[in-house]
Write an enzyme that holds these catalytic residues in place. Structure first.
Site, short mmCIF file in Angstrom:
data_model
loop_
_atom_site.label_atom_id
_atom_site.label_comp_id
_atom_site.label_asym_id
_atom_site.label_seq_id
_atom_site.Cartn_x
_atom_site.Cartn_y
_atom_site.Cartn_z
N GLN A 126 4.15 -12.19 8.15
CA GLN A 126 2.92 -11.64 7.80
C GLN A 126 1.75 -12.18 8.44
O GLN A 126 0.65 -11.68 8.32
CB GLN A 126 2.89 -11.99 6.44
CG GLN A 126 3.97 -11.43 5.47
CD GLN A 126 3.84 -11.92 4.04
OE1 GLN A 126 4.46 -13.00 3.64
NE2 GLN A 126 3.37 -11.12 2.92
N HIS A 151 2.06 -7.10 9.89
CA HIS A 151 0.69 -6.92 9.81
C HIS A 151 0.13 -6.86 11.15
O HIS A 151 -1.20 -6.85 11.30
CB HIS A 151 0.05 -7.77 8.87
CG HIS A 151 0.47 -8.06 7.53
ND1 HIS A 151 0.39 -9.06 6.72
CD2 HIS A 151 1.24 -6.96 6.95
CE1 HIS A 151 0.96 -8.71 5.47
NE2 HIS A 151 1.49 -7.29 5.48
N CYS A 174 -14.93 1.08 22.58
CA CYS A 174 -14.03 1.07 23.30
C CYS A 174 -14.46 1.49 24.65
O CYS A 174 -15.26 2.48 24.85
CB CYS A 174 -13.03 2.58 23.00
SG CYS A 174 -11.75 2.68 24.10
N CYS A 213 -13.16 5.65 25.75
CA CYS A 213 -13.58 6.60 25.26
C CYS A 213 -15.07 6.58 24.29
O CYS A 213 -15.56 7.64 23.84
CB CYS A 213 -12.71 7.33 24.12
SG CYS A 213 -12.32 6.41 22.93
#
Length: 241
Positions: free
Chosen positions: A90, A110, A143, A146
């Site tokens: 986890q 996760h 980003c 983009c």
């Protein structure tokens, strides 16, 4: 060949300096508002939450942490034990792999904090690169491909687990002969249910955790000792047997 599955939670990494979340001194108990920083809807809709999240990542002990004796004991069992070991974690800290567990044998339910992903185009890059941009003055770095919102490549509250990873975890839980839940409160679903699934399919269930869990009544063995002490002894016993 005995298949040993190890479900690890935050408690296995506390000796590496990474605080847990739901323990007596855990992050969510000390600062309930911190959950917003890792809640998908809040993160995506509130630039201030994102800025605070990046500051939290910048200051996080996760990226300075080193594997501890418990992580190394798991890797040693895989390397020297003559059996098959699979880690279902986890945690998002990558310490199992850094301790020597082959990445292909670690399922990160996760996700990982060591990468970032674009919420627009899906491009991935390292967290180190993103944090370098934060250090250079970008409070909410977009980003570079983009221009959309970047987030940690972890599963935030409100996001679904990767169905492929979860499917692999279910297969391992059903197939293993031994299932060890270590350092996890077994309260977060669907990860927590893996312990019950393993027990239902005949696995020996061992729980190593400081606090009681909802699955204690299904366990064949419960260990309340400190993980750094108890887990190496437990795994050595499985190795020898």
């Amino acid at each position: 060949m005995t298949l040993v599955a190890i479900l690890s939670g935050a408690g296995i990494s506390t000796d590496s300096g990474i605080p847990d979340y739901r323990g007596p001194g855990g992050l969510w108990r000390r600062d309930p508002g911190a959950e917003k920083l890792v809640t998908y809807d809040a993160y995506m809709s509130d630039p201030d939450i994102r800025r605070r999240s990046w500051r939290m990542r910048r200051d996080s002990p996760t990226f300075r942490a080193e594997p501890n004796v418990a992580h190394r004991a798991v890797a040693e069992l895989d390397r020297d034990g003559g059996g098959a070991v699979r880690v279902i974690t986890q945690n998002v800290d990558g310490l199992h792999q850094r301790a020597g567990m082959p990445a292909r044998k670690v399922l990160e339910l996760h996700g990982t904090a060591r990468e970032v992903v674009c919420t627009g185009c899906g491009a991935r890059s390292t967290m180190a690169e993103a944090l370098a941009r934060v250090e250079a003055g970008e409070e909410d770095p977009p980003c570079t491909v983009c221009g959309a919102i970047l987030k940690s490549a972890t599963v935030m509250f409100g996001e679904r687990l990767d169905p492929e990873v979860l499917g692999q975890a279910l297969t391992i839980a059903k197939a293993c002969e031994v299932f060890i839940a270590v350092g996890t409160t077994l309260q977060v679903q669907p990860a927590a249910s893996l312990a019950a699934i393993a027990a239902e399919h005949g696995a020996r269930l061992v729980i190593v955790n400081a606090e009681p869990t909802p699955y204690d009544d299904q366990a064949d063995e419960i260990i309340r000792e400190r993980i750094g002490t108890a887990l190496p002894v437990l795994l050595k016993r499985f190795h020898e047997s």
